[in-house]
Design an enzyme around this catalytic site. Structure first.
Site: not given
Ligand code: PAD
Ligand code: ZN
Length: 358
Positions: A38, A40, A43, A160
Protein backbone atom coordinates in the site's frame (compact mmCIF):
# COMPACT_ATOMS: atom_id res chain seq x y z
CA UNK A 1 12.12 -15.62 10.23
CA UNK A 2 12.61 -13.43 7.16
CA UNK A 3 11.29 -9.86 7.32
CA UNK A 4 11.59 -6.69 5.22
CA UNK A 5 13.07 -3.93 7.36
CA UNK A 6 12.71 -0.19 6.81
CA UNK A 7 16.29 0.83 7.65
CA UNK A 8 16.69 4.40 6.34
CA UNK A 9 14.42 7.15 4.97
CA UNK A 10 14.05 7.00 1.19
CA UNK A 11 16.34 3.96 1.02
CA UNK A 12 15.59 0.38 -0.04
CA UNK A 13 14.15 -2.05 2.49
CA UNK A 14 16.49 -4.75 3.75
CA UNK A 15 15.21 -8.35 3.77
CA UNK A 16 16.89 -10.09 6.72
CA UNK A 17 16.64 -12.97 9.17
CA UNK A 18 15.24 -11.60 12.44
CA UNK A 19 14.24 -13.24 15.73
CA UNK A 20 10.62 -12.73 16.91
CA UNK A 21 10.22 -11.59 20.53
CA UNK A 22 8.34 -13.95 22.85
CA UNK A 23 4.56 -13.43 22.56
CA UNK A 24 2.70 -12.09 25.61
CA UNK A 25 -0.52 -13.56 27.04
CA UNK A 26 -2.79 -11.41 24.79
CA UNK A 27 -0.68 -12.00 21.67
CA UNK A 28 -1.24 -14.12 18.61
CA UNK A 29 1.43 -15.43 16.24
CA UNK A 30 0.26 -15.40 12.61
CA UNK A 31 1.93 -17.06 9.62
CA UNK A 32 1.53 -14.45 6.89
CA UNK A 33 0.16 -15.94 3.67
CA UNK A 34 -0.18 -12.70 1.65
CA UNK A 35 0.50 -9.01 2.13
CA UNK A 36 -0.60 -6.17 -0.13
CA UNK A 37 1.76 -3.28 -0.85
CA UNK A 38 0.00 0.00 0.00
CA UNK A 39 1.13 3.57 -0.56
CA UNK A 40 1.01 4.15 3.21
CA UNK A 41 4.05 1.84 3.53
CA UNK A 42 5.83 4.09 1.04
CA UNK A 43 4.71 7.12 3.08
CA UNK A 44 6.66 5.71 6.04
CA UNK A 45 9.77 5.26 3.88
CA UNK A 46 9.43 8.80 2.47
CA UNK A 47 8.71 10.38 5.87
CA UNK A 48 5.14 11.53 5.10
CA UNK A 49 3.96 9.20 7.89
CA UNK A 50 6.38 9.58 10.80
CA UNK A 51 7.87 6.31 12.11
CA UNK A 52 11.52 5.92 13.10
CA UNK A 53 13.58 3.11 11.51
CA UNK A 54 14.35 0.29 11.93
CA UNK A 55 10.91 -1.24 11.68
CA UNK A 56 8.99 -4.03 9.96
CA UNK A 57 6.47 -2.41 7.60
CA UNK A 58 3.35 -3.90 6.00
CA UNK A 59 -0.18 -3.41 7.33
CA UNK A 60 -2.40 -5.13 4.70
CA UNK A 61 -2.11 -8.85 5.36
CA UNK A 62 -3.85 -12.16 5.90
CA UNK A 63 -2.62 -15.38 7.42
CA UNK A 64 -3.14 -18.42 9.63
CA UNK A 65 -2.95 -18.42 13.43
CA UNK A 66 0.14 -20.37 14.49
CA UNK A 67 0.04 -19.84 18.28
CA UNK A 68 -2.08 -17.99 20.86
CA UNK A 69 -1.24 -16.56 24.30
CA UNK A 70 -2.91 -17.83 27.48
CA UNK A 71 -5.42 -14.94 27.66
CA UNK A 72 -6.50 -15.02 23.98
CA UNK A 73 -10.21 -15.80 23.95
CA UNK A 74 -11.51 -15.47 20.39
CA UNK A 75 -8.87 -17.13 18.21
CA UNK A 76 -7.39 -20.62 17.96
CA UNK A 77 -4.50 -22.24 16.13
CA UNK A 78 -5.43 -22.78 12.47
CA UNK A 79 -7.90 -19.89 12.22
CA UNK A 80 -7.75 -17.77 9.08
CA UNK A 81 -7.34 -14.08 9.96
CA UNK A 82 -7.01 -10.64 8.42
CA UNK A 83 -4.91 -8.02 10.22
CA UNK A 84 -6.73 -4.81 11.11
CA UNK A 85 -4.39 -1.84 10.84
CA UNK A 86 -6.45 -0.13 13.52
CA UNK A 87 -7.27 -2.45 16.41
CA UNK A 88 -10.88 -3.00 17.43
CA UNK A 89 -10.68 -3.62 21.17
CA UNK A 90 -14.47 -3.61 21.47
CA UNK A 91 -14.59 -1.97 24.90
CA UNK A 92 -13.09 1.54 24.62
CA UNK A 93 -15.09 4.81 24.41
CA UNK A 94 -15.05 4.80 20.57
CA UNK A 95 -15.62 1.07 20.06
CA UNK A 96 -18.70 1.29 22.29
CA UNK A 97 -20.05 3.99 19.96
CA UNK A 98 -19.60 1.92 16.76
CA UNK A 99 -16.43 3.89 15.95
CA UNK A 100 -13.84 1.14 16.13
CA UNK A 101 -11.93 2.91 13.33
CA UNK A 102 -11.03 5.44 16.05
CA UNK A 103 -10.24 2.77 18.70
CA UNK A 104 -8.46 4.21 21.74
CA UNK A 105 -5.84 1.46 21.42
CA UNK A 106 -4.72 2.60 17.94
CA UNK A 107 -1.35 3.72 19.27
CA UNK A 108 -0.94 1.32 22.19
CA UNK A 109 -0.66 -1.67 19.83
CA UNK A 110 2.37 -0.01 18.23
CA UNK A 111 4.26 0.22 21.52
CA UNK A 112 6.02 -3.16 21.66
CA UNK A 113 9.03 -4.39 19.68
CA UNK A 114 8.03 -7.60 17.92
CA UNK A 115 11.43 -8.85 16.70
CA UNK A 116 15.15 -8.16 17.00
CA UNK A 117 17.77 -7.89 14.28
CA UNK A 118 20.89 -10.07 14.29
CA UNK A 119 22.76 -7.25 16.10
CA UNK A 120 20.09 -7.13 18.83
CA UNK A 121 18.34 -3.92 17.67
CA UNK A 122 14.61 -4.04 18.53
CA UNK A 123 12.10 -3.76 15.67
CA UNK A 124 8.74 -2.03 16.00
CA UNK A 125 6.00 -2.90 13.50
CA UNK A 126 3.82 -0.70 11.33
CA UNK A 127 0.42 -0.16 13.01
CA UNK A 128 1.20 -3.03 15.40
CA UNK A 129 1.16 -5.54 12.49
CA UNK A 130 4.28 -5.81 10.29
CA UNK A 131 3.01 -8.04 7.50
CA UNK A 132 6.15 -7.88 5.30
CA UNK A 133 7.49 -10.94 7.12
CA UNK A 134 6.98 -14.68 7.32
CA UNK A 135 5.29 -14.34 10.72
CA UNK A 136 3.84 -11.49 12.76
CA UNK A 137 3.11 -11.30 16.47
CA UNK A 138 0.31 -8.92 17.38
CA UNK A 139 -2.40 -8.27 19.94
CA UNK A 140 -5.62 -10.26 19.52
CA UNK A 141 -7.50 -6.96 19.10
CA UNK A 142 -5.67 -6.39 15.76
CA UNK A 143 -7.05 -9.56 14.15
CA UNK A 144 -10.39 -10.57 12.66
CA UNK A 145 -11.23 -14.24 12.04
CA UNK A 146 -12.63 -15.00 8.57
CA UNK A 147 -14.15 -18.25 7.30
CA UNK A 148 -13.98 -18.23 3.50
CA UNK A 149 -12.34 -19.82 0.47
CA UNK A 150 -11.32 -16.45 -1.04
CA UNK A 151 -7.63 -16.76 -2.09
CA UNK A 152 -4.95 -15.39 0.26
CA UNK A 153 -3.80 -12.56 -2.02
CA UNK A 154 -7.34 -11.19 -2.30
CA UNK A 155 -8.02 -11.61 1.40
CA UNK A 156 -4.92 -9.56 2.20
CA UNK A 157 -6.30 -6.53 0.33
CA UNK A 158 -9.27 -6.44 2.70
CA UNK A 159 -6.80 -5.58 5.48
CA UNK A 160 -6.35 -2.01 4.20
CA UNK A 161 -7.06 -0.75 0.69
CA UNK A 162 -10.39 -2.46 0.04
CA UNK A 163 -11.87 -1.74 3.45
CA UNK A 164 -10.68 1.86 3.27
CA UNK A 165 -11.95 2.47 -0.27
CA UNK A 166 -15.25 0.58 -0.21
CA UNK A 167 -15.85 1.91 3.31
CA UNK A 168 -15.19 5.49 2.18
CA UNK A 169 -18.14 5.14 -0.22
CA UNK A 170 -20.48 3.03 1.95
CA UNK A 171 -19.69 4.26 5.48
CA UNK A 172 -18.03 7.68 5.33
CA UNK A 173 -19.94 9.26 2.44
CA UNK A 174 -22.93 6.89 2.55
CA UNK A 175 -23.34 7.08 -1.24
CA UNK A 176 -26.99 6.52 -2.24
CA UNK A 177 -28.47 4.94 -5.40
CA UNK A 178 -28.34 7.49 -8.22
CA UNK A 179 -25.60 9.64 -6.65
CA UNK A 180 -22.74 11.01 -8.72
CA UNK A 181 -19.15 10.36 -7.66
CA UNK A 182 -15.62 11.38 -8.73
CA UNK A 183 -12.49 9.58 -7.55
CA UNK A 184 -9.15 11.39 -7.85
CA UNK A 185 -6.34 8.83 -7.74
CA UNK A 186 -7.09 5.28 -8.87
CA UNK A 187 -4.50 3.10 -7.16
CA UNK A 188 -5.51 0.22 -4.92
CA UNK A 189 -7.53 2.42 -2.59
CA UNK A 190 -9.14 4.57 -5.31
CA UNK A 191 -10.24 1.50 -7.31
CA UNK A 192 -11.88 0.27 -4.11
CA UNK A 193 -13.77 3.56 -3.75
CA UNK A 194 -14.99 3.06 -7.33
CA UNK A 195 -16.19 -0.46 -6.50
CA UNK A 196 -17.86 0.81 -3.31
CA UNK A 197 -19.68 3.51 -5.30
CA UNK A 198 -20.79 0.87 -7.83
CA UNK A 199 -22.07 -1.40 -5.03
CA UNK A 200 -23.95 1.61 -3.56
CA UNK A 201 -25.69 2.17 -6.92
CA UNK A 202 -24.05 5.44 -7.97
CA UNK A 203 -25.26 6.54 -11.42
CA UNK A 204 -22.07 8.33 -12.48
CA UNK A 205 -18.58 7.30 -11.31
CA UNK A 206 -15.77 9.41 -12.77
CA UNK A 207 -12.22 8.02 -12.40
CA UNK A 208 -9.49 10.70 -12.48
CA UNK A 209 -5.90 9.48 -12.93
CA UNK A 210 -3.02 10.50 -15.25
CA UNK A 211 -2.00 6.85 -15.84
CA UNK A 212 -3.83 5.07 -18.69
CA UNK A 213 -3.54 1.64 -17.01
CA UNK A 214 -5.36 2.99 -13.93
CA UNK A 215 -8.12 4.58 -16.00
CA UNK A 216 -8.63 1.33 -17.96
CA UNK A 217 -8.73 -0.71 -14.74
CA UNK A 218 -11.25 1.75 -13.29
CA UNK A 219 -13.58 1.39 -16.28
CA UNK A 220 -13.42 -2.39 -15.78
CA UNK A 221 -14.23 -2.14 -12.05
CA UNK A 222 -17.25 0.14 -12.28
CA UNK A 223 -16.30 3.65 -13.39
CA UNK A 224 -18.68 5.08 -15.98
CA UNK A 225 -16.23 7.75 -17.21
CA UNK A 226 -12.45 8.27 -17.04
CA UNK A 227 -10.70 11.64 -16.96
CA UNK A 228 -7.02 12.28 -17.73
CA UNK A 229 -5.93 15.35 -15.71
CA UNK A 230 -3.20 15.85 -18.31
CA UNK A 231 -5.86 16.76 -20.88
CA UNK A 232 -7.19 19.83 -19.11
CA UNK A 233 -8.41 21.01 -15.71
CA UNK A 234 -9.91 17.90 -14.06
CA UNK A 235 -12.43 20.06 -12.16
CA UNK A 236 -13.83 21.42 -15.44
CA UNK A 237 -13.83 17.94 -17.00
CA UNK A 238 -15.81 16.51 -14.07
CA UNK A 239 -18.25 19.44 -14.10
CA UNK A 240 -18.77 18.97 -17.85
CA UNK A 241 -19.82 15.36 -17.16
CA UNK A 242 -22.32 16.41 -14.47
CA UNK A 243 -24.33 19.15 -16.15
CA UNK A 244 -21.95 21.85 -14.88
CA UNK A 245 -23.07 21.17 -11.32
CA UNK A 246 -20.32 18.94 -9.93
CA UNK A 247 -20.64 15.59 -8.15
CA UNK A 248 -22.42 14.59 -4.95
CA UNK A 249 -19.15 13.12 -3.61
CA UNK A 250 -15.56 13.75 -4.74
CA UNK A 251 -12.98 11.44 -3.16
CA UNK A 252 -9.29 12.40 -2.96
CA UNK A 253 -7.25 9.18 -2.86
CA UNK A 254 -3.68 10.36 -3.45
CA UNK A 255 -2.64 12.41 -0.40
CA UNK A 256 -1.91 15.90 -1.78
CA UNK A 257 -3.46 19.14 -0.47
CA UNK A 258 -3.77 20.43 -4.07
CA UNK A 259 -5.94 17.48 -5.15
CA UNK A 260 -8.04 17.72 -1.98
CA UNK A 261 -8.77 21.29 -3.11
CA UNK A 262 -9.70 19.89 -6.55
CA UNK A 263 -12.08 17.42 -4.89
CA UNK A 264 -13.70 20.28 -2.98
CA UNK A 265 -14.11 22.23 -6.23
CA UNK A 266 -15.60 19.16 -7.97
CA UNK A 267 -18.30 18.71 -5.34
CA UNK A 268 -21.68 20.28 -6.13
CA UNK A 269 -23.34 22.81 -3.84
CA UNK A 270 -24.43 20.77 -0.84
CA UNK A 271 -22.07 17.95 -1.85
CA UNK A 272 -18.95 16.70 -0.11
CA UNK A 273 -15.26 16.16 -0.68
CA UNK A 274 -13.87 13.11 1.10
CA UNK A 275 -10.15 13.18 1.97
CA UNK A 276 -8.92 9.57 1.96
CA UNK A 277 -5.30 10.03 0.81
CA UNK A 278 -2.78 10.70 3.57
CA UNK A 279 -0.90 13.96 3.03
CA UNK A 280 2.56 14.61 4.55
CA UNK A 281 2.03 15.00 8.30
CA UNK A 282 3.23 18.62 8.25
CA UNK A 283 0.77 19.73 5.54
CA UNK A 284 -2.49 21.63 6.02
CA UNK A 285 -5.51 21.52 3.75
CA UNK A 286 -7.27 24.77 2.91
CA UNK A 287 -10.63 25.24 1.23
CA UNK A 288 -12.31 28.46 0.07
CA UNK A 289 -14.69 29.91 2.66
CA UNK A 290 -17.67 30.96 0.51
CA UNK A 291 -18.34 27.51 -1.03
CA UNK A 292 -17.91 25.94 2.43
CA UNK A 293 -20.48 28.20 4.04
CA UNK A 294 -22.75 29.65 1.38
CA UNK A 295 -22.83 26.55 -0.85
CA UNK A 296 -22.82 24.22 2.16
CA UNK A 297 -20.07 22.06 0.74
CA UNK A 298 -18.59 19.63 3.25
CA UNK A 299 -15.06 18.31 3.69
CA UNK A 300 -14.96 14.88 5.32
CA UNK A 301 -11.91 13.04 6.62
CA UNK A 302 -11.85 9.27 6.22
CA UNK A 303 -9.71 6.80 8.13
CA UNK A 304 -10.01 3.08 7.33
CA UNK A 305 -13.26 3.74 5.46
CA UNK A 306 -14.95 4.49 8.81
CA UNK A 307 -15.08 0.68 8.97
CA UNK A 308 -16.18 -1.48 11.87
CA UNK A 309 -13.81 -4.28 10.93
CA UNK A 310 -15.56 -7.06 12.87
CA UNK A 311 -18.74 -6.21 10.92
CA UNK A 312 -17.18 -5.03 7.65
CA UNK A 313 -14.42 -7.60 6.92
CA UNK A 314 -16.99 -10.46 6.71
CA UNK A 315 -19.36 -8.19 4.77
CA UNK A 316 -16.67 -7.34 2.20
CA UNK A 317 -15.56 -10.97 1.91
CA UNK A 318 -19.22 -11.82 1.26
CA UNK A 319 -19.26 -9.31 -1.61
CA UNK A 320 -16.17 -11.05 -3.05
CA UNK A 321 -17.71 -14.52 -2.67
CA UNK A 322 -20.83 -13.38 -4.50
CA UNK A 323 -19.05 -11.61 -7.35
CA UNK A 324 -20.06 -8.10 -6.25
CA UNK A 325 -16.51 -7.00 -5.39
CA UNK A 326 -13.75 -7.84 -7.88
CA UNK A 327 -10.41 -8.18 -6.11
CA UNK A 328 -8.81 -10.52 -8.65
CA UNK A 329 -8.58 -7.70 -11.20
CA UNK A 330 -7.04 -5.31 -8.66
CA UNK A 331 -3.96 -7.53 -8.25
CA UNK A 332 -1.59 -6.71 -11.09
CA UNK A 333 1.21 -8.97 -9.81
CA UNK A 334 2.37 -11.17 -6.96
CA UNK A 335 6.01 -11.25 -5.79
CA UNK A 336 8.12 -12.98 -3.14
CA UNK A 337 9.21 -11.03 -0.02
CA UNK A 338 12.75 -10.72 -1.43
CA UNK A 339 11.33 -8.51 -4.24
CA UNK A 340 9.68 -5.98 -1.92
CA UNK A 341 11.71 -3.08 -3.35
CA UNK A 342 10.58 -3.97 -6.87
CA UNK A 343 6.97 -3.70 -5.65
CA UNK A 344 7.60 -0.13 -4.44
CA UNK A 345 9.36 0.76 -7.69
CA UNK A 346 6.40 -0.52 -9.70
CA UNK A 347 3.96 1.44 -7.51
CA UNK A 348 5.92 4.67 -7.98
CA UNK A 349 6.19 4.06 -11.73
CA UNK A 350 2.40 3.59 -12.00
CA UNK A 351 2.76 0.04 -13.36
CA UNK A 352 0.39 -1.69 -10.94
CA UNK A 353 -2.98 -1.30 -9.27
CA UNK A 354 -1.79 -3.51 -6.38
CA UNK A 355 1.22 -5.76 -5.87
CA UNK A 356 0.87 -8.55 -3.34
CA UNK A 357 3.75 -10.26 -1.53
CA UNK A 358 3.07 -14.02 -1.29
P1 PAD B 1 -1.30 4.33 -5.18
O1 PAD B 1 0.05 4.87 -5.30
O2 PAD B 1 -1.56 2.91 -5.56
O3 PAD B 1 -2.36 5.24 -5.99
C1 PAD B 1 -2.27 6.62 -6.11
C2 PAD B 1 -2.85 6.97 -7.48
O4 PAD B 1 -2.90 8.40 -7.62
C3 PAD B 1 -2.03 6.45 -8.65
O5 PAD B 1 -2.84 5.68 -9.50
C4 PAD B 1 -1.52 7.72 -9.33
O6 PAD B 1 -1.40 7.57 -10.75
C5 PAD B 1 -2.63 8.69 -8.97
N1 PAD B 1 -2.28 10.12 -9.10
C6 PAD B 1 -1.08 10.71 -8.84
N2 PAD B 1 -1.17 12.03 -9.08
C7 PAD B 1 -2.45 12.28 -9.48
C8 PAD B 1 -3.16 13.46 -9.87
N3 PAD B 1 -2.59 14.66 -9.85
N4 PAD B 1 -4.46 13.32 -10.22
C9 PAD B 1 -5.08 12.13 -10.22
N5 PAD B 1 -4.44 10.98 -9.86
C10 PAD B 1 -3.15 11.07 -9.50
O7 PAD B 1 -1.75 4.57 -3.64
P2 PAD B 1 -2.84 3.80 -2.75
O8 PAD B 1 -4.07 3.62 -3.55
O9 PAD B 1 -2.19 2.62 -2.09
O10 PAD B 1 -3.07 4.90 -1.60
C11 PAD B 1 -3.63 6.17 -1.95
C12 PAD B 1 -3.59 7.08 -0.75
O11 PAD B 1 -4.49 6.60 0.26
C13 PAD B 1 -2.23 7.19 -0.05
O12 PAD B 1 -2.01 8.51 0.38
C14 PAD B 1 -2.38 6.27 1.14
O13 PAD B 1 -1.48 6.59 2.17
C15 PAD B 1 -3.82 6.59 1.49
C16 PAD B 1 -4.47 5.61 2.41
N6 PAD B 1 -5.32 6.11 3.36
C17 PAD B 1 -5.95 5.29 4.21
C18 PAD B 1 -6.87 5.91 5.22
O14 PAD B 1 -7.27 5.24 6.17
N7 PAD B 1 -7.25 7.15 5.02
C19 PAD B 1 -5.77 3.91 4.15
C20 PAD B 1 -4.94 3.41 3.16
C21 PAD B 1 -4.28 4.25 2.29
ZN1 ZN C 1 -2.71 0.85 3.61
Amino acid sequence: MRAAIFVEPNGPMSVEDVTPTDPGPRDVVVRITASGVCHSDLHVISGALPMPPPAILGHEGAGIVEAVGAEVKGLAVGDRVIGSFIPACGVCWHCLRDESHLCDNTYTVMGSPRAVRADGTPLMTMTGLGTFAEYMTCDEMSLVKIETDVPDAQLALVGCGVTTGVGAALNTAKVQPGDTVAVIGCGGVGQSVIQGARIAGASVIIAVDPVALKREAALGLGATHAVDPGEGDPVEQVKALTGGRGVDYAFEVIGLPATVAQAFDMARSGGAAVAVGVSHFTESITVPSFPLVLSEKRLLGCVYGSAQVRRDFPRLVGFVENGRLDLANMITRTLPLDDINEAFRAMTAGEVVRSVIV
